[in-house]
Design a protein around this motif. Structure first.
Motif, mmCIF file in Angstrom:
data_model
loop_
_atom_site.group_PDB
_atom_site.id
_atom_site.type_symbol
_atom_site.label_atom_id
_atom_site.label_comp_id
_atom_site.label_asym_id
_atom_site.label_seq_id
_atom_site.Cartn_x
_atom_site.Cartn_y
_atom_site.Cartn_z
ATOM 1 N N VAL A 98 20.799 2.131 -31.197
ATOM 2 C CA VAL A 98 20.426 1.466 -32.491
ATOM 3 C C VAL A 98 21.710 0.592 -32.647
ATOM 4 C CG1 VAL A 98 20.320 1.620 -34.915
ATOM 5 C CG2 VAL A 98 19.443 3.519 -33.501
ATOM 6 N N ASP A 99 21.045 -0.955 -32.762
ATOM 7 C CA ASP A 99 22.112 -1.971 -32.645
ATOM 8 C C ASP A 99 23.206 -1.758 -31.452
ATOM 9 O OD1 ASP A 99 21.010 -3.455 -34.883
ATOM 10 O OD2 ASP A 99 22.536 -2.099 -36.274
ATOM 11 N N GLY A 100 22.521 -1.281 -30.347
ATOM 12 C CA GLY A 100 23.481 -1.274 -29.095
ATOM 13 C C GLY A 100 24.177 -0.138 -28.821
ATOM 14 N N ALA A 122 12.448 -7.759 -9.683
ATOM 15 C CA ALA A 122 12.016 -7.568 -10.999
ATOM 16 C C ALA A 122 12.791 -8.179 -12.289
ATOM 17 C CB ALA A 122 12.284 -5.999 -11.527
ATOM 18 N N ILE A 123 12.171 -8.540 -13.310
ATOM 19 C CA ILE A 123 12.952 -9.230 -14.641
ATOM 20 C C ILE A 123 13.215 -8.130 -15.321
ATOM 21 C CG2 ILE A 123 12.374 -10.535 -16.392
ATOM 22 C CD1 ILE A 123 11.074 -12.468 -15.095
ATOM 23 N N SER A 124 14.420 -8.207 -15.845
ATOM 24 C CA SER A 124 14.746 -7.253 -16.866
ATOM 25 C C SER A 124 15.699 -7.772 -17.983
ATOM 26 C CB SER A 124 16.256 -6.249 -16.101
ATOM 27 O OG SER A 124 16.439 -5.238 -17.005
ATOM 28 N N MET A 125 15.638 -7.268 -19.108
ATOM 29 C CA MET A 125 16.077 -7.675 -20.203
ATOM 30 C C MET A 125 17.501 -7.247 -20.580
ATOM 31 S SD MET A 125 13.958 -9.739 -21.609
ATOM 32 C CE MET A 125 14.473 -10.194 -23.178
ATOM 33 N N GLY A 126 18.529 -7.783 -21.240
ATOM 34 C CA GLY A 126 19.750 -7.290 -21.547
ATOM 35 C C GLY A 126 20.742 -7.148 -20.544
ATOM 36 N N ASP A 140 23.502 9.141 -24.052
ATOM 37 C CA ASP A 140 23.716 7.759 -23.812
ATOM 38 C C ASP A 140 23.117 7.643 -22.368
ATOM 39 O OD1 ASP A 140 25.505 9.089 -22.358
ATOM 40 O OD2 ASP A 140 27.316 8.442 -23.444
ATOM 41 N N ALA A 141 23.472 6.612 -21.868
ATOM 42 C CA ALA A 141 22.968 5.954 -20.239
ATOM 43 C C ALA A 141 23.918 7.091 -19.264
ATOM 44 C CB ALA A 141 23.465 4.557 -19.953
ATOM 45 N N ALA A 142 25.080 7.295 -19.705
ATOM 46 C CA ALA A 142 25.773 8.116 -18.446
ATOM 47 C C ALA A 142 25.321 9.475 -18.535
ATOM 48 C CB ALA A 142 27.238 8.227 -19.123
ATOM 49 N N GLY A 190 12.543 -3.811 -33.663
ATOM 50 C CA GLY A 190 13.733 -3.952 -34.782
ATOM 51 C C GLY A 190 14.964 -3.770 -33.916
ATOM 52 N N GLN A 191 15.788 -3.102 -34.950
ATOM 53 C CA GLN A 191 17.276 -2.457 -34.443
ATOM 54 C C GLN A 191 17.171 -1.625 -33.446
ATOM 55 O OE1 GLN A 191 18.519 -2.096 -38.438
ATOM 56 N NE2 GLN A 191 20.148 -3.712 -38.031
ATOM 57 N N VAL A 192 15.989 -0.819 -33.482
ATOM 58 C CA VAL A 192 16.063 0.400 -32.313
ATOM 59 C C VAL A 192 15.299 -0.085 -30.850
ATOM 60 C CG1 VAL A 192 15.039 2.804 -32.143
ATOM 61 C CG2 VAL A 192 15.645 1.879 -34.256
ATOM 62 N N SER A 193 15.917 0.384 -30.074
ATOM 63 C CA SER A 193 15.697 0.347 -28.744
ATOM 64 C C SER A 193 15.458 1.706 -27.707
ATOM 65 C CB SER A 193 16.705 -0.868 -27.901
ATOM 66 O OG SER A 193 16.569 -2.027 -28.182
ATOM 67 N N LYS A 194 14.250 1.713 -26.966
ATOM 68 C CA LYS A 194 14.050 3.022 -26.202
ATOM 69 C C LYS A 194 14.292 2.391 -24.903
ATOM 70 C CE LYS A 194 10.566 5.337 -29.096
ATOM 71 N NZ LYS A 194 9.260 5.924 -28.893
#
Length: 469
Positions: free
Chosen positions: A413-415, A233-237, A446-448, A387-391
Motif C-alpha cells: 500500500v503506497d509502496g 521481459a518488461i517489468s514495472m517498478g 514483505d518481499a524478503a 489505486g494505492q494497492v499493489s499485488k
C-alpha cells in the motif's frame, strides 16, 4: 491461523571506453530501427500493468574496430563430452513450454535473431551460432508477450565468451544512455537460483525528464555447456531494486524446465533414459490413477482451532475461492490437462485458509504441463495495481520432488507492506501433482519473507510428497 510454531517466521524472517562501431548496411539499420520502435511502443503500452516484451534479445559480441568483429578473449580448453559437443537442437525441443495458451499461442522460428542496440552500440551473436531456435508468445489484445532464444555454439568456450559479453554489457555505458530519443539506465542484477552452469542478468530502466518511469526491460541469459538461453521481459517498478530482482526471479523460475532440458548440451549429458524416451515419459510413475481414500493428504496442515475439510474426493471448495485465487491480473490458467483423479484436504479460519489438492494424470508430460501452466499466469503478472494497492507476484523455484515452484503474492500500500498474502505452490512427483493454496487476510508479508514462506510450505509437504512416490 498458522501453527504457533510458524507464527514468528516473518520476524525471523568508470568505467569502460566506448568502442567505435563498424558502420552497418542501411537494410540492417532499418531492420534494427523497426525492432527498437516496436520495443518502445510496447513499453508505453504497458501502462500500469507488467507485460512481457516481444523484442529481439540484446546479446553477444560488440561490433568491431574497423576490421570486423572484436574477437573474444582466449578461453581455456573446455572439457569435452565423451561423444563431442551437441551442436544441433533436437527435434521436438519444447522451447515454448509454459509460455502460451489457447488465446495466446506460441510461435517458433529458426530465423537469425535480429541485431539490436545496447548502450548505443550494435550487438549480435558472434561467433555466429551453429543452430538457434526462438519461441514467441503474443499476449491476446496487447503488444506484450514473451520471447525466448536458444543458441548453440561449436563448443563451450564460445558459449562462455558470449556469456562474458553479456555480463559486461552494463559497463559499456555509465549511468544513463540515449537511444533514438529514449533514455535508459543499465542495472546489473543477481541471476538468482538458476540451475544452469552460469547465469547473468541485467535490467534496462526507461527514463523521462523526471527520472526513471518505472518501466524497464529485464533480460536473463543462462548457459548449459555450449548452449545459451536468453529470456526477455518488461517489468514495472524497476526503480526499486527489490522489484527488479523479482522480475529476474520470475524469468529464472519460468525457464527452469527449459534449462533442465538443455542437459543435452552439457558435458555430462542427461540422466540415463530408456531406449525409447517417449515410452519412458508415458510410463506410470509413482502415484497414478485413482487416489486411495486413506491417502495422508492432511499431514502437515495446521491442526489448531478452525474447520478441517477432508481429506476426501469431494469437499466444499467454495470457502477457499479457488477459481479467483488462481487468477492474476484478471487472467486464469487455461488449456490445462484434466486430471484422472483429484483428492482434497483443507483447514480454514476466518483469517486464513489452506487447501491442498492432489491430482493424478495420464502421463508425466501431462502432470508437468499442469504444474507449469497453473503458475504461468503469476509469472506473467509481476504486479497488479489498483489505486494505492499493489499485488506483487513472484515465482520461486523449489527443491522437492521432480519439480516444484511457488507463486507468492504480497500486498503493498503506497509502496509499503500491507496486510495479506497468497501462495500457490505445486510439487510434481512422477505423474502426480500436489497443489497447495494458502490465503491469509490478517498478516504482513514483505518481499524478503516470500522465499522463506515458500520453503516452509515445502517442508510441511514432505510427508505427502514421500507418499506420492
Amino acid at each position: 491461523m498458522p501453527d504457533p510454531a510458524d507464527q514468528n517466521f516473518l520476524a525471523e524472517l568508470e568505467g569502460f571506453t566506448m568502442p567505435t562501431a563498424t558502420p552497418l548496411p542501411p537494410g540492417d539499420v532499418r531492420r534494427r530501427g523497426d525492432r527498437i520502435r516496436r520495443r518502445h511502443r510496447a513499453l508505453v503500452a504497458a501502462g500500469a500493468l507488467a507485460v512481457v516484451a516481444v523484442i529481439a534479445t540484446p546479446f553477444a559480441v560488440l561490433a568491431g574496430h574497423g576490421h570486423g568483429s572484436v574477437e573474444p578473449a582466449p578461453m581455456p580448453p573446455a572439457t569435452q563430452p565423451a561423444g563431442g559437443w551437441t551442436t544441433t537442437i533436437p527435434a521436438g525441443f519444447d522451447l515454448g513450454a509454459g509460455m502460451g495458451d489457447a488465446q495466446s499461442p506460441v510461435t517458433t522460428s529458426r530465423d537469425a535473431v535480429v541485431d539490436e542496440f545496447v548502450c548505443g552500440v550494435a550487438w549480435y551473436f558472434e561467433p555466429r551460432p551453429v543452430d538457434q531456435l526462438s519461441a514467441s508468445m503474443q499476449n491476446a489484445g496487447s503488444e506484450g508477450g514473451h520471447d525466448r532464444h536458444l543458441v548453440v555454439f561449436d563448443d563451450a568456450g564460445q558459449a562462455e565468451a558470449a556469456m562474458k559479453q553479456f555480463r559486461d554489457a552494463p559497463g559499456y555505458c555509465r549511468g544513463t544512455y540515449s537511444d533514438e530519443g529514449w533514455k535508459y539506465e543499465m542495472f546489473p542484477a543477481d541471476s538468482g537460483r538458476s540451475g544452469a552452469d552460469e547465469a547473468s542478468a541485467w535490467v534496462q530502466g526507461l527514463h523521462d525528464d523526471t527520472g526513471l518511469t518505472g518501466e524497464g526491460i529485464v533480460t536473463v541469459a543462462q548457459r548449459v555447456g555450449n548452449a545459451v538461453l536468453v529470456d526477455t521481459a518488461i517489468s514495472m517498478g524497476v526503480g526499486d531494486e527489490g522489484v527488479r530482482q523479482e522480475g529476474v526471479d520470475n524469468l529464472v523460475g519460468r525457464s527452469a524446465p527449459i534449462v533442465g532440458e538443455m542437459c543435452t548440451f552439457s558435458v555430462g549429458g542427461c540422466a540415463p533414459a530408456s531406449p525409447d524416451a517417449s515410452e519412458a515419459v508415458d510410463r506410470p510413475s509413482g502415484l497414478a490413477g485413482a487416489i486411495p481414500d486413506d491417502f495422508p493428504l492432511e499431514k502437515g496442515l495446521p491442526t489448531g482451532a478452525g474447520a478441517m475439510d477432508g481429506p476426501a474426493h469431494e469437499i466444499d471448495l467454495a470457502p477457499y475461492n479457488l477459481e479467483n485465487n488462481l487468477r492474476a491480473c484478471g487472467v486464469a490458467p487455461s488449456g490445462l490437462p484434466e486430471p484422472d483423479d483429484a483428492f482434497h484436504a483443507g483447514h480454514r479460519t476466518p483469517a486464513e485458509g489452506h487447501l491442498r489438492t492432489l491430482m493424478t494424470f495420464g502421463s508425466v508430460a501431462e502432470a508437468q504441463a499442469y504444474a507449469e501452466g497453473v503458475l504461468a499466469v503469476f509469472a506473467d503478472c509481476p504486479e497488479d495495481t489498483s489505486g494505492q494497492v499493489s499485488k506483487r507476484y513472484r515465482v520461486i523455484p523449489g527443491d522437492l520432488g521432480d519439480y516444484a515452484a511457488s507463486a507468492v503474492m504480497h500486498v503493498e500500500v503506497d509502496g509499503q507492506p500491507g496486510i495479506g498474502y497468497e501462495v500457490v505452490q505445486v510439487v510434481r512427483v512422477g505423474q502426480a501433482v500436489l497443489q497447495t493454496l494458502v490465503v491469509n487476510d490478517g498478516e504482513l508479508l514483505d518481499a524478503a519473507g516470500a522465499e522463506q514462506l515458500s520453503t516452509m510450505l515445502l517442508e510441511k509437504s514432505q510427508t505427502v510428497t514421500d507418499a506420492m512416490a
